[in-house]
Enzyme design. Sequence first.
Site: not given
Length: 419
Positions: A22-23, A92, A116, A121-125, A304, A396
């Site tokens: 998946k990833n 996401r 979640c 789960r920030p997206i600053d990077l 995970d 998922r």
Amino acid sequence: MEAYSIFGGKPLSGEASAFGAKNAVLPLLAASVLLKEPVRLTGCPDLADVRNMLKLLESLGCRTAREGMDLTIEAGGAQEHVMPESLSKQMRSSIFMLGPVLSRFGRADFTYPGGCEIGLRPIDLHLQGLRALGAQIEEKHGHIICQGKLRGAAIHMDYPSVGATENVMMAAVCASGDTVIHNAAREPEIVDLANFLNTCGAKVRGAGTGTIIIQGGAKLHGCSYAPLTDRICAGTLLVAGAATKGDVYVRDARAQDMQALLAKLKEAGCGITVYSEGIRVRMSRRLKAVRRLETAPFPGFPTDMQAQMMALLTLAKGTSVVAENVFENRMSHAAELTRMGADIQVSGRIAVVRGVEMLTGARVTTRDLRAGAALCVAALAAQGESVIENISLIDRGHDHLERTLSALGGQIKRIELNE
Ligand code: EPZ
């Protein structure tokens, strides 16, 4: 609501296969937006997250098709740069599309993906990396409005974020000028993305190390590509085999991607045999506790697999300490395991797991994909029946997990619960 009914206590035995991860598939689908020619991804299981990602691609004007385990994406006709709010909130992984869409169209209008259960789960990077490549990014009213012609840059990641590394890689391959990413994520899925991009004509070097060098200005073409197999699904099956004192062989599991997990399984007393085409686990006696289990970016122990390993350790002889260092809220499975008779004390990101002789079946619920897999492991080892609610979260990342486990002798079936 769909649930699993599991009668535990029976050792799992036999052979299962690992399929496209998946990833790995999700970023490869995002990268297909960069291409005007068709892309074929082979060996991709039918997962809910993959189906949702295909919907995102279609919302941008891409055409997608599935033939068995193979996906075809035609992004030549894509012209949209606006990601529908409904879809990006639901998924996401939409954030992976930001770099490719910006690179392809010179602009992108996305909404903030939600957090979640496991963290904010920030997206600053992600945004820091794209800004370093020359993107002008405005964040307002929950929207992320990007525009600009991308140019190569030297970027230092404050943290080796998998998604942010992937976003920058995809944004950089067609930028004018070269890019170097320092403190890049080193996961196998990063290497797979680099291999995919290079198959399409890019020049990405150093993936798998902390420094990735991307030659800009690539002229990309379509390709057919087999994503790497899923180390987390494979690891989950090995842990289930160990927890039930069984004998399980996972074909196409890539030991080179799973060294941290295999080391901990051996430390717990499992018999692990690595073959060229797969990995076998055998267990006939009680597990030993592991003194400490710390999740970390690759090549450290994968976050995970933390929940599944905790489920295993609840039955070990002795006390194990589990530290979740990657996500701030990834211990929800501990309370559910306790309902099955486990002895776990959680304080923040640390869990102290005192092994018990036996778990007993109970009605439990899952709040995230990997916690759900962990509850399946525990239920298969427990005495009596368990009912696991909310299994759409398991779907998922697993394609009908009940079929795979049943084929190994597990007594598991998908049932309908009255709400
Ligand atoms: C990927 O998520 C995986 N998802 C996750 O798998 C996996 O747990 C994670 O990598 C770590 O290995 C996919 O690949 C689709 P990160 P990602 O960015 O990219 C913080 C599963 O169960 N961070 O490496 O989101 C973040 O909050 C999922 O399959 C920032 O602070 O992971 C977290 O604490 C769960 N700012 C840490 O970094 C950012 O901009 C690791 O996140 C980005 C991340």
